[in-house]
Design a protein around this motif. Structure first.
Motif, PDB file in Angstrom:
ATOM      1  N   GLY A   1       0.801  -1.220   0.000  1.00  0.00           N
ATOM      2  CA  GLY A   1       0.000   0.000   0.000  1.00  0.00           C
ATOM      3  C   GLY A   1       0.837   1.275   0.000  1.00  0.00           C
ATOM      4  N   ASN A   2       0.213   2.379  -0.403  1.00  0.00           N
ATOM      5  CA  ASN A   2       0.871   3.689  -0.368  1.00  0.00           C
ATOM      6  C   ASN A   2       0.886   4.220   1.052  1.00  0.00           C
ATOM      7  OD1 ASN A   2       0.963   3.459  -3.148  1.00  0.00           O
ATOM      8  ND2 ASN A   2      -0.837   4.755  -3.479  1.00  0.00           N
ATOM      9  N   LEU A   3       1.795   5.176   1.293  1.00  0.00           N
ATOM     10  CA  LEU A   3       1.788   5.881   2.568  1.00  0.00           C
ATOM     11  C   LEU A   3       0.573   6.804   2.605  1.00  0.00           C
ATOM     12  CD1 LEU A   3       5.589   6.811   2.755  1.00  0.00           C
ATOM     13  CD2 LEU A   3       4.429   4.856   3.806  1.00  0.00           C
ATOM     14  N   SER A   4       0.185   7.201   3.787  1.00  0.00           N
ATOM     15  CA  SER A   4      -1.004   8.053   3.914  1.00  0.00           C
ATOM     16  C   SER A   4      -0.623   9.527   3.829  1.00  0.00           C
ATOM     17  CB  SER A   4      -1.703   7.768   5.250  1.00  0.00           C
ATOM     18  OG  SER A   4      -0.804   8.011   6.312  1.00  0.00           O
ATOM     19  N   GLY A   5      -1.608  10.398   3.580  1.00  0.00           N
ATOM     20  CA  GLY A   5      -1.393  11.844   3.563  1.00  0.00           C
ATOM     21  C   GLY A   5      -0.388  12.259   2.515  1.00  0.00           C
ATOM     22  N   TRP A   6       0.520  13.179   2.920  1.00  0.00           N
ATOM     23  CA  TRP A   6       1.556  13.644   1.995  1.00  0.00           C
ATOM     24  C   TRP A   6       2.477  12.505   1.566  1.00  0.00           C
ATOM     25  CZ3 TRP A   6       1.236  18.104  -0.404  1.00  0.00           C
ATOM     26  CH2 TRP A   6       0.493  19.137   0.186  1.00  0.00           C
TER      27      TRP A   6
ATOM     28  N   THR B   1     -12.448  -5.237  -7.898  1.00  0.00           N
ATOM     29  CA  THR B   1     -12.913  -4.015  -8.549  1.00  0.00           C
ATOM     30  C   THR B   1     -13.522  -3.102  -7.485  1.00  0.00           C
ATOM     31  OG1 THR B   1     -14.943  -5.217  -9.082  1.00  0.00           O
ATOM     32  CG2 THR B   1     -13.352  -4.955 -10.846  1.00  0.00           C
ATOM     33  N   PRO B   2     -12.810  -2.091  -7.026  1.00  0.00           N
ATOM     34  CA  PRO B   2     -11.465  -1.676  -7.448  1.00  0.00           C
ATOM     35  C   PRO B   2     -10.393  -2.637  -6.961  1.00  0.00           C
ATOM     36  CG  PRO B   2     -12.230  -0.314  -5.635  1.00  0.00           C
ATOM     37  CD  PRO B   2     -13.379  -1.160  -6.015  1.00  0.00           C
ATOM     38  N   PRO B   3      -9.246  -2.647  -7.648  1.00  0.00           N
ATOM     39  CA  PRO B   3      -8.208  -3.628  -7.311  1.00  0.00           C
ATOM     40  C   PRO B   3      -7.429  -3.244  -6.066  1.00  0.00           C
ATOM     41  CG  PRO B   3      -7.460  -2.195  -9.071  1.00  0.00           C
ATOM     42  CD  PRO B   3      -8.873  -1.782  -8.777  1.00  0.00           C
ATOM     43  N   GLY B   4      -6.878  -4.227  -5.377  1.00  0.00           N
ATOM     44  CA  GLY B   4      -5.953  -3.960  -4.283  1.00  0.00           C
ATOM     45  C   GLY B   4      -4.631  -3.466  -4.830  1.00  0.00           C
ATOM     46  N   SER B   5      -3.801  -2.901  -3.990  1.00  0.00           N
ATOM     47  CA  SER B   5      -2.525  -2.347  -4.448  1.00  0.00           C
ATOM     48  C   SER B   5      -1.577  -3.427  -4.967  1.00  0.00           C
ATOM     49  CB  SER B   5      -1.864  -1.577  -3.305  1.00  0.00           C
ATOM     50  OG  SER B   5      -1.701  -2.433  -2.196  1.00  0.00           O
ATOM     51  N   TYR B   6      -1.855  -4.691  -4.639  1.00  0.00           N
ATOM     52  CA  TYR B   6      -0.977  -5.797  -5.051  1.00  0.00           C
ATOM     53  C   TYR B   6      -1.552  -6.566  -6.239  1.00  0.00           C
ATOM     54  CZ  TYR B   6      -4.536  -7.618  -1.945  1.00  0.00           C
ATOM     55  OH  TYR B   6      -5.741  -7.886  -1.347  1.00  0.00           O
TER      56      TYR B   6
ATOM     57  N   PRO C   1      11.014  -2.184  -5.704  1.00  0.00           N
ATOM     58  CA  PRO C   1      11.134  -1.231  -4.589  1.00  0.00           C
ATOM     59  C   PRO C   1       9.780  -0.836  -4.015  1.00  0.00           C
ATOM     60  CG  PRO C   1      12.381  -0.510  -6.513  1.00  0.00           C
ATOM     61  CD  PRO C   1      11.503  -1.632  -6.963  1.00  0.00           C
ATOM     62  N   SER C   2       9.829  -0.443  -2.770  1.00  0.00           N
ATOM     63  CA  SER C   2       8.635   0.054  -2.089  1.00  0.00           C
ATOM     64  C   SER C   2       8.570   1.576  -2.234  1.00  0.00           C
ATOM     65  CB  SER C   2       8.691  -0.358  -0.619  1.00  0.00           C
ATOM     66  OG  SER C   2       7.510   0.039   0.045  1.00  0.00           O
ATOM     67  N   ASN C   3       7.667   2.204  -1.489  1.00  0.00           N
ATOM     68  CA  ASN C   3       7.505   3.662  -1.574  1.00  0.00           C
ATOM     69  C   ASN C   3       8.856   4.370  -1.405  1.00  0.00           C
ATOM     70  OD1 ASN C   3       4.607   3.547  -1.729  1.00  0.00           O
ATOM     71  ND2 ASN C   3       4.661   2.909   0.416  1.00  0.00           N
TER      72      ASN C   3
END
Length: 838
Positions: A21-26, A520-525, A583-585
């Protein structure tokens, strides 16, 4: 619900989301996930589309009636230049790349693209480059010479303002983004398909994207070189296109259209890929002539690079060349016809459902065939002479590009919208949007064929009454506004559907490809487990596949290691070769793009020391980027439970990085070949070309420098040979020796360059030699610093006989540096002497 009480699939999915998953906020600005980056490309592209559309309406308002003064000539020139620039460079290509980034990994059965950080860097380069270009319009200093920036109109004499500088630097910035996406897509398609997905079983859309990405890789470097040369001429006074110093303005046209004509197919191919994907779904049967369509895609890609001169029939090229390029232009109708017949046959033999996406596909078929027919007319030299630079050409271009790209794009947007949002669009609003756009488009551009045949030139800001153009222009403008209303309804429909749209059932269109096996919608993976594939239609063959994927019944159904992993497979037969960890975020892509943007801004404001300092910082950041790879703690550190069969890609000799390096060098090689083309072109065609009597450089010194480079490369390649034999004895020492020899080569090259008495401001010959030397120094510098870093990585324990991957990635770069050095020496320096011309 507590963590312990979750069932296996729910807990497994939660762990996957935590890793992917992405980081939250900024923190979301550090996202590298292909779903997020692809969506950002598309949203940003649609913003630029609205800007370009607004500029188009200003043009149509100005031309609606004769002798209008709504826009003066200067502002009108800026508006039509920016309209073309925004639509071609900031909307069409990026939005198609964004769609490809979003869809392709899911179609392939992969969890991500292979170089996610490059995707993120590409997005930020695109965003910042687009804003730089757009800022010139806000400040009223936009370029005004047309989106093709012909010289000498765009040189410092005839365009002394900063408008062309914004165009040249901003477009080069954006093109970095396009090429990075091209490399990313090529390697991902070849190396991350689901197990069993041979080339013959690959979704047809991926074939189109593969061709498009390769065309970007080979098609964009000529324009990048041309932009650099023109900016050097404008900013530093170096001669490339000015006739007095031995240059030739037609060199710009050749380099521009070497990019410009393939770009038409770069836009068309992914759009045709959408058509080839959607028609079988809505016809309820496989695509007729799959192999023939693949053949047509490949042929079209090749032919498109041989047509550029048909944009230059009126500049005075020899008749034999005109005949050749005229025939080549007509030949492209053959692969196009193969695809159209395949689509018609699929529709003819299927049971067609006319859902909303299919409506836009029907519009495409009508408009694109019309545009193709006028294209054949333009390929005829006598006809081309008659209507060149008239509104007929404008009409043809819009029929091909808008009809051939925009309509399929909207069809694809409606098709994959439920996949992204989980909701269905409104059929009522969607149909209104289609019909208004379709009718408005044809009213606008069909009539332009007539104004063109009546002699109305393009790029004029007003015209006299009574020439027979009045009512046609008025109707064209009315059509433009009807089309705008249709697009506004389209945007409203899409915006409203996120809140009010009916929830979509799983796989709502009954599709056959793997992207509909995700959520739908897809997960981040994308996929909780990666399935094997045995046909081109996995969901038609096995409707239960999504459930078994979600239940973790296939490959890579483990996440305890905390790495982002997808499968690396053979490019031909689809057999599993390794586990590719990605790589990750990361903040590095955003930071690097900001620093590159500072380089551009400093160049625009002529703060050259600042540009140099920012460029050095950018290189430092890129090398820091390369440091966080392989067995580095933030990538994939060595663990006792590392997988062995298949291994992690960073423990092998052949991972995606090696492929990425090769594809990047192919693109780089195209730029080098373009420089060679420019050299031979000016030598043989430019009327005032001169080769000075004295030798430009010390040949003996260059030979010594070349021998040093060759020894450095030999030591490096010999080191790799030992590494392949599992021998890492004296590995660090050997890398240091290679680095030292490379440094000696660079130092000698700098000394020779500094000692040369070149006059780049007076002679095109010397200006090209300066570019050649800078090109060689840049590449030698990169490979030596990269080798130095490898020596340090050996000391840190990140490279060894069990971790041989990264030195292998550098191997093609060493061979490339060696090749361009000796070719440059032979072609730029020795060949003129052998011909007795020096």
């Amino acid at each position: 619900m507590t963590q312990q009480s979750l069932s296996f699939p729910a807990k497994f999915h939660q762990q996957l989301e935590k890793v992917w998953g992405n980081l939250s906020g900024w923190g979301s600005l550090a996202a590298v996930n292909h779903t997020s980056i692809g969506a950002r490309f598309m949203v940003t592209g649609m913003f630029f589309f609205l800007v370009g559309g607004l500029l188009a309406m200003l043009i149509r308002t100005q031309l609606a009636l004769p002798q209008q003064e709504i826009l003066n000539a200067e502002v009108y020139n800026q508006v039509f230049t920016m309209h073309g620039t925004v639509m071609m460079f900031l909307f069409a290509i990026p939005v198609l790349e964004g769609l490809a980034m979003y869809v392709v990994p899911k179609m392939l059965g992969a969890r991500d693209l292979v170089f996610p950080r490059i995707s993120a860097l590409g997005y930020y380069c695109y965003l910042f480059g687009g804003l730089i270009i757009l800022s010139s319009l806000v400040m009223g200093i936009a370029p005004a010479g047309g989106w093709f920036m012909y010289t000498p109109l765009s040189d410092a004499t005839f365009s002394p303002d900063k408008g062309p500088d914004f165009w040249l630097i901003g477009i080069t910035f954006v093109e970095i983004s396009a090429i990075s996406a091209g490399v990313e897509l090529v390697v991902s398609i070849l190396r991350t398909r689901a197990p069993g997905m041979t080339l013959d079983k690959m979704p047809i859309f991926c074939w189109y994207i593969l061709a498009m990405a390769l065309m970007i890789v080979f098609g964009f470097p000529p324009l990048i070189l041309a932009s650099i040369l023109l900016e050097l001429e404008r900013a530093a006074g170096w001669v490339f296109f000015a006739v007095d110093g031995g240059g030739d303005p037609l060199l710009w046209q050749h380099l521009f259209w070497l990019f410009g004509h393939p770009e038409v197919y770069i836009l068309f191919l992914p759009a045709a890929g959408i058509v080839s994907t959607l028609i079988p779904v809505f016809a309820g049967r496989p695509l007729v002539g799959y192999r023939w369509v693949v053949f047509a895609i490949i042929v079209m890609g090749f032919i498109s690079f041989g047509l550029w001169v048909h944009h230059m029939f009126t500049v005075g090229i020899p008749q034999l060349a005109q005949a050749f390029f005229s025939i080549a232009s007509m030949l492209v109708a053959i692969p196009t016809a193969i695809q159209i017949f395949a689509w018609i046959a699929t529709l003819w033999t299927g049971k067609v459902t006319f859902s909303l996406p299919m409506l836009w596909i029907t519009g495409f078929l009508i408009i694109f065939v019309c545009g193709g027919l006028t294209g054949v007319m333009l390929a005829l030299v006598p006809f081309n002479w008659q209507i060149h630079d008239t509104h007929f050409v404008v009409a043809h271009m819009h029929y091909v590009l808008v009809g051939g790209m925009f309509f399929p794009l909207i069809a694809g947007l409606y098709y994959w919208l439920p996949h992204y949002s989980g909701r269905m669009p409104s059929h009522l609003l969607g149909r209104w949007a289609f019909w208004l756009t379709f009718v408005g488009f044809n009213v606008t551009f069909l009539l332009m064929h007539l104004t063109g045949l009546l002699g109305m030139p393009r790029r004029i800001y007003t015209y006299e009454a009574g020439l027979g153009w009045d009512w046609l222009n008025l109707l064209s403008s009315v059509g433009g506004f009807i089309m705008s209303i249709g697009i506004a309804m389209l945007i409203i429909d899409i915006a409203l559907h996120f809140r009010f749209g009916r929830p979509a059932q799983h796989n709502p269109w009954g599709a056959d490809t793997l992207e509909w096996a995700t959520g739908t919608p897809p997960g981040s993976y994308n996929f909780a487990s990666i399935p094997s594939v045995s046909s081109r239609h996995p969901l038609w063959d096995n409707p239960d596949l999504p459930a078994t994927i979600a239940a973790g019944e296939h490959h890579l159904a483990t996440i305890e290691h905390g790495r982002r992993e997808t499968l690396g497979t053979d490019p031909i037969n689809g057999k599993i070769r390794d586990i590719t960890h990605v790589p990750s975020n990361s903040w590095i892509p955003l930071q690097t793009a900001i620093v590159i943007a500072m380089v551009c801004l400093c160049l625009l404001n002529k703060i050259y020391w600042g540009a140099l300092a920012a460029a050095i910082v950018a290189f430092i950041m890129l090398f820091r980027w390369s440091w966080h790879n392989g067995a580095h703690p933030v990538a994939a550190p060595v663990r006792d439970d590392d997988p062995v069969n298949p291994p992690l890609h960073s423990r092998t000799f052949d991972g995606p990085g090696l492929w990425g390096m090769v594809v990047t060098l192919l693109s780089n090689g195209t730029l080098f070949l373009s420089l060679l083309f420019g050299w031979f072109y000016l030598w043989t065609v430019a009327p005032n070309w001169q080769i000075p009597d004295h030798k430009a450089f010390s040949i003996s010194g260059l030979l010594i420098s070349g021998v040093s480079l060759t020894l450095a490369a030999w030591v490096y390649l010999n080191t790799l040979k030992r590494l392949r034999q599992k021998n890492d004895q004296h590995l660090e020492r050997r890398l240091w020796i290679s680095t030292a020899l490379g440094l000696f080569h660079i130092a000698l090259l700098i000394f020779i360059f500094a000692a040369a008495e070149l006059q780049p401001r007076a002679m095109a010959h010397d200006a090209i030699l300066c570019v050649m030397m800078l090109y060689l120094l840049l590449h030698s510098g990169m490979v030596v610093i990269a080798t130095l870093l490898q020596a340090l990585r050996v000391r840190k324990g990140y490279v060894s006989r069990t971790l041989p991957y990264e030195p292998m990635v550098l191997q093609p770069l060493w061979l490339y540096c060696l090749s361009i050095y000796w070719i440059s020496l032979a072609v730029f320096l020795l060949l003129p002497q052998m011909r007795g011309l020096s």
